[in-house]
Write a protein that holds these residues in place. Structure first.
Motif, PDB file in Angstrom:
ATOM      1  N   VAL A 268      -1.440   3.985   8.582  1.00  0.00           N
ATOM      2  CA  VAL A 268      -2.300   2.838   8.272  1.00  0.00           C
ATOM      3  C   VAL A 268      -3.353   3.242   7.245  1.00  0.00           C
ATOM      4  N   CYS A 269      -3.863   2.246   6.524  1.00  0.00           N
ATOM      5  CA  CYS A 269      -4.914   2.475   5.534  1.00  0.00           C
ATOM      6  C   CYS A 269      -5.721   1.176   5.426  1.00  0.00           C
TER       7      CYS A 269
ATOM      8  N   CYS B 205       1.097   3.596   2.317  1.00  0.00           N
ATOM      9  CA  CYS B 205       1.403   4.163   3.630  1.00  0.00           C
ATOM     10  C   CYS B 205       2.909   4.347   3.775  1.00  0.00           C
TER      11      CYS B 205
ATOM     12  N   CYS C  46       0.856  -1.186   0.000  1.00  0.00           N
ATOM     13  CA  CYS C  46       0.000   0.000   0.000  1.00  0.00           C
ATOM     14  C   CYS C  46       0.890   1.232   0.000  1.00  0.00           C
TER      15      CYS C  46
ATOM     16  N   CYS D 151      -3.410  -2.028   4.629  1.00  0.00           N
ATOM     17  CA  CYS D 151      -2.521  -2.638   5.634  1.00  0.00           C
ATOM     18  C   CYS D 151      -3.273  -2.959   6.924  1.00  0.00           C
TER      19      CYS D 151
HETATM   20 ZN   LIG Z   1      -1.439   1.069   4.339  1.00  0.00          ZN
END
Ligand SMILES: [Zn+2]
Lengths: 404, 475
Positions: free
Chosen positions: B37-38, B25, B23, B41
């Motif tokens: 974070v997203c 991040c 990702c 993840c």
């Molecule tokens: Zn992430």
């Protein structure tokens, strides 16, 4: 209304009133992310979970002017059709198209049960980003509607490359054209002899009446053989259970969803949360998957090898004929009848092949029998030949209307 | 019976890519908890992994630096185990089809000879979240920080070619030097960006075959790697001599008590091919592009330094050990300074000063121009060596110009004969007894008088001029 929807859109508004799908009403299942809507996928594991962003297909539909009417009820994480109300949204007139995740034949059987068309697109043609799924290598976001042209139009909007779903194969990224392919005349359709063995005489008659209509429409029917036909069920069961066990591993109560109130430490919390989260049909399925994953890994590897063999066998058949025609059997309306894994697989026995191989498959109301009869037709096409299936479906349905 | 140790290392290296592996991040695990974070993840439902091209390129560069063959096709598997540090319930790793195979690094063995240690394979994987177990009152609570979850790692799995703690330490050092050169990783054991797990088994000396191994974790310095392995060899030897069987298990190195102790067995799950991450297919053209970015590696650079600059093997090895230092060296020499003297100053003054500060050159105010200026001033005898050492410290710590530092510190050395004559005469007058001693035939007194004169000049006298004057006055 309350029975049909888990969430109904109180303020449907269109972003693009003159888009290609303007005013088309689309019902979704609650495993598809719509920003701000509950996304519980029929499971306590996701209780209270609200989607943070739109699934790619949802964003594309809304941008094209479609209106989301609401999300229906569904079986836990889309395993089977127990309790599913997707098709009812169409029958009751709340929506024009329903998006139904197809893992073992759900969109096709939901359509078969309601006299509708139901397409499971080529696996990988439609982005899975935003789909809270269970069996990644088999599930596709399917479409059910009364009119195959409508399915083609909406699929054209949904399909094609998505940077958020890099798992889409290269041959799928070009997307899908709603225009029917040329050369739909003088096609050859193969009937797999082994697929008919489970039909009783009455069902067989109904199926033959259906293929006769195809012949009338100019399609040459030919009997073909698929010696490994009997393997579809076990291969699907084993691989789907292992993938389900893996993908349900994320439901631990740590970040979202149900969390058990009992437990002395994180380990207890973890175990109790999972024990309380899954229902009586899914839980044993996850156990089975874990068993093969942990204790019988070689059996899983063998199933994967057999799956490749089955894909090749179907591709070989589709090298000799243009499409395959299989029967479908309407599912029992009583969800209790599908309360065991075995019973669920029995209900979906006829739709498993295309789920295993990833080929596109279209459920067509059988034009040869009365609408309330049980046996339908399922057309399976070559990879990315979704358009041809829809064109044949369209042709059959107008021929049937003219004949009436 | 004498036993021979068979040692293999599994080394996790954090790649310094800007983002996490799947990702966008930031790859900054140390930020405030759960800042980076997203949905991907955190593995919220409906998320799909997107492989970072930068992480892949950095991993390939690392594999090439370790002489591995990049596989045409590699793929990710799900390594299944249930623990709250894993948001997916599995870790995405490459088990069945790793990124690269069959590499090696060369080390100097304990006998002084060159020894080639083979690498079995290198694979890419994602790191897990950080767990903190605490108590709130009497209730145990567990906190999860997902900043580290999904950050990119490579795991380097050696062949069991090492026989001694020395081999293992040299292997880690060589590997770390090569990896740092590529710029793909920082490789600090102390900061956990390089983590070593050692597999150790024993067999009767002179026999082949592999016996049951014991895994040792938690060594946070090169010395701990050596000490933990040495301890484990002794422990296992004692077990065998007592007739106790070796059982497969994992032990933790305790750096305080300097022993290994068994840890609770961790559940090892199966590896299932992941259906959502597309296989990594490497084309020749792409691979050549990455290969073109591989810098001149330390061994080759060292040979070139000996040939081009006439450095001794030791000097050349020291000047090529770290990429930034080697580039610093070449850039200073390019400003017309004598190579061996430059290397000597870097080894004896600059490296110790940096070590005292726990800094890299880039973190100080020293530039190649400032360092070259300092050496040039020394060459021209404007300052003496003693002053140069003090000036170097200021050049590291402050942005002030070299001229300014010399001026303000009064570092310009005293070379004018007139000034020094007065100074020497004063010293000789103050130490009449010592002068007499010298004249009576004790040459050692000269050094003492020289020291006194230098002291009287507050360390600024030009030593050559001073010595000549003293000799002249003492006749
Ligand atoms: Zn992430």
């Amino acid at each position: 209304m309350h029975e049909v929807y888990t969430y109904s859109n109180a303020s449907p508004s269109r972003i693009t009133p003159e888009g290609t799908l303007a005013d088309l009403r689309v019902a979704v299942q609650p495993n598809l992310a719509v920003r701000g809507w509950p996304c519980e996928a029929g499971s306590r594991a996701l209780s209270g979970y609200t989607a943070l962003q739109d699934a790619t297909v949802v964003a594309r539909l809304v941008k094209a002017g479609a209106v989301l009417s609401g999300s229906s009820r569904m079986a836990e994480l889309g395993f089977g059709l127990a309790g599913d109300t997707s098709a009812r949204t169409l029958v009751d007139g709340h929506a024009d198209v329903a998006l139904i995740t197809d893992t073992m034949g759900e969109v096709r059987l939901a359509a078969a049960g309601s006299g509708l068309f139901g397409l499971k697109p080529t696996h990988g043609l439609v982005s899975r980003h935003g789909l809270a799924g269970l069996v990644p290598s088999m599930e596709s976001i399917g479409l059910a509607a009364a009119d195959p042209r409508m399915i083609a139009e909406i699929l054209a909007v949904m399909a094609g490359a998505d940077p958020d779903d890099p798992s889409m194969p290269d041959d799928c990224t070009a997307g899908f054209s709603a225009a029917p392919p040329s050369g739909t005349e003088s096609l050859t359709a193969g009937v797999i002899e082994e697929s008919l063995s489970s039909l009783d005489p009455e069902e067989r008659l109904a199926f033959d009446a259906g293929t006769a209509c195809l012949e009338t429409a100019g399609v040459t029917i030919q009997t073909v053989n698929l010696a490994d036909y009997g393997l579809f069920k076990d291969v699907h069961h084993l691989i789907a259970a292992v993938e389900a066990s893996s993908s349900a591993g994320k439901f631990d109560g740590v970040r979202y969803g149900h969390r058990s109130a009992v437990g002395k430490n994180w380990n207890d919390m973890y175990l109790n949360t999972r024990a309380e989260s899954f229902g009586p049909l899914l839980k044993p399925f996850l156990f089975q998957g874990a068993y093969f994953q942990f204790e019988r890994y070689l059996a899983f590897e063998n199933a994967c090898r057999l799956r490749c063999r089955l894909v090749r066998a179907v591709d070989d058949l589709l090298g000799k004929v243009d499409i395959l025609v299989l029967p479908t059997r309407r599912p029992a309306s009583d969800p209790a009848q599908a309360a065991t894994i075995q019973a669920t697989y029995a209900v979906f026995a006829l739709t498993l092949p295309a789920s295993v191989t990833g080929h596109p498959a279209l459920q067509v109301p059988n034009p040869g029998v009365a609408a309330d009869r049980d046996t339908g037709l399922q057309l399976i096409g070559r990879r990315l030949d979704d358009g041809r299936l829809l064109a044949i479906g369209q042709h059959l349905s107008s021929a049937a209307r003219e004949g009436r | 019976m004498t036993y021979e140790a068979v040692i293999g290392l599994e080394i996790h290296v954090q790649l310094n890519a800007a983002t996490k592996l799947f990702c966008d991040c930031p790859n900054r695990p140390g930020d405030a908890p759960n800042r980076n974070v997203c949905p991907v993840c955190l593995w919220l439902p409906g998320s799909l992994p997107r492989l970072s091209q930068e992480a892949l390129e950095k991993a390939v560069l690392a594999c090439l630096a370790l002489n591995c063959t990049i596989q045409n096709e590699s793929a990710f598997d799900q390594k299944v185990y249930y623990y709250p540090d894993l948001p997916k319930g599995y870790q995405l790793s490459q088990h069945h089809k790793p990124l690269a195979r069959n590499g090696w690094v060369d080390i100097v063995g304990a006998d002084g000879g060159l020894k080639r240690l083979r690498i079995h394979h290198i694979h890419l994987e994602e790191d897990v979240a950080k767990l903190v177990h605490e108590t709130e009152g009497r209730t145990p609570i567990s906190l999860v920080d997902f900043n580290r979850a999904g950050t990119p790692l490579i795991e380097i799995v050696s062949e069991p070619d090492m026989r001694t703690p020395h081999d293992a330490m040299e292997y880690v050092k060589a590997l770390r030097a090569q990896l740092r050169y590529t710029g793909s990783a920082e490789c600090s054991l102390e900061q956990g960006t390089l983590r070593v797990d050692a597999n150790i088994s024993l067999r009767p000396a002179g026999t082949e075959g592999l016996n049951t191994k014991v895994e040792v974790k938690n060594m946070n310095s090169i010395h701990n790697v050596g000490d933990a392995i040495a301890y484990e060899i002794v422990r296992q030897t004692e077990c065998l001599e007592k007739g106790e069987p070796i059982v497969l298990h994992t032990r933790l190195w305790d750096p305080e008590r300097r022993v290994t102790a068994p840890m609770r067995a961790k559940f090892e799950g199966p590896c299932v091919p992941d259906p959502s991450v597309a296989p990594i297919v490497v084309t020749d053209a792409w691979l050549e592009g990455i290969r073109g970015r591989l810098p001149e590696m330390p061994a080759r650079k060292s040979a070139r330094f000996m040939e081009t600059y006439g450095l001794t093997p030791d000097e050349a090895a020291a000047m090529s050990a770290e990429r930034d230092l080697s580039e610093f060296f070449e850039s200073v020499v390019a400003q017309d300074l004598p190579p061996r003297k430059t290397a000597g100053w870097i080894v004896s003054q600059l490296i110790p000063a940096l070590r005292d500060r726990n800094q890299g050159i880039g973190q100080t105010h020293l530039t190649t121009e400032r360092f070259a200026g300092l050496l040039d001033t020394l060459e021209k005898e404007i300052i003496n060596t003693q002053s140069a050492r003090e000036i170097l410290v200021q050049l590291l710590d402050s942005p002030a110009a070299l001229e300014e530092i010399i001026q303000n510190g009064g570092f310009r050395q005293l070379s004018a004969t007139g000034d020094l004559e007065t100074l020497v005469d004063g010293v000789l007058a103050d130490h009449a007894a010592d002068v007499a001693d010298y004249r009576n035939g004790n040459p050692k007194v000269l050094g003492f008088l020289m020291g006194q004169a230098m002291k009287a000049s507050q360390g600024k006298a030009n030593p050559k001029v001073l010595k000549a004057l003293l000799a002249e006055r003492l006749g």
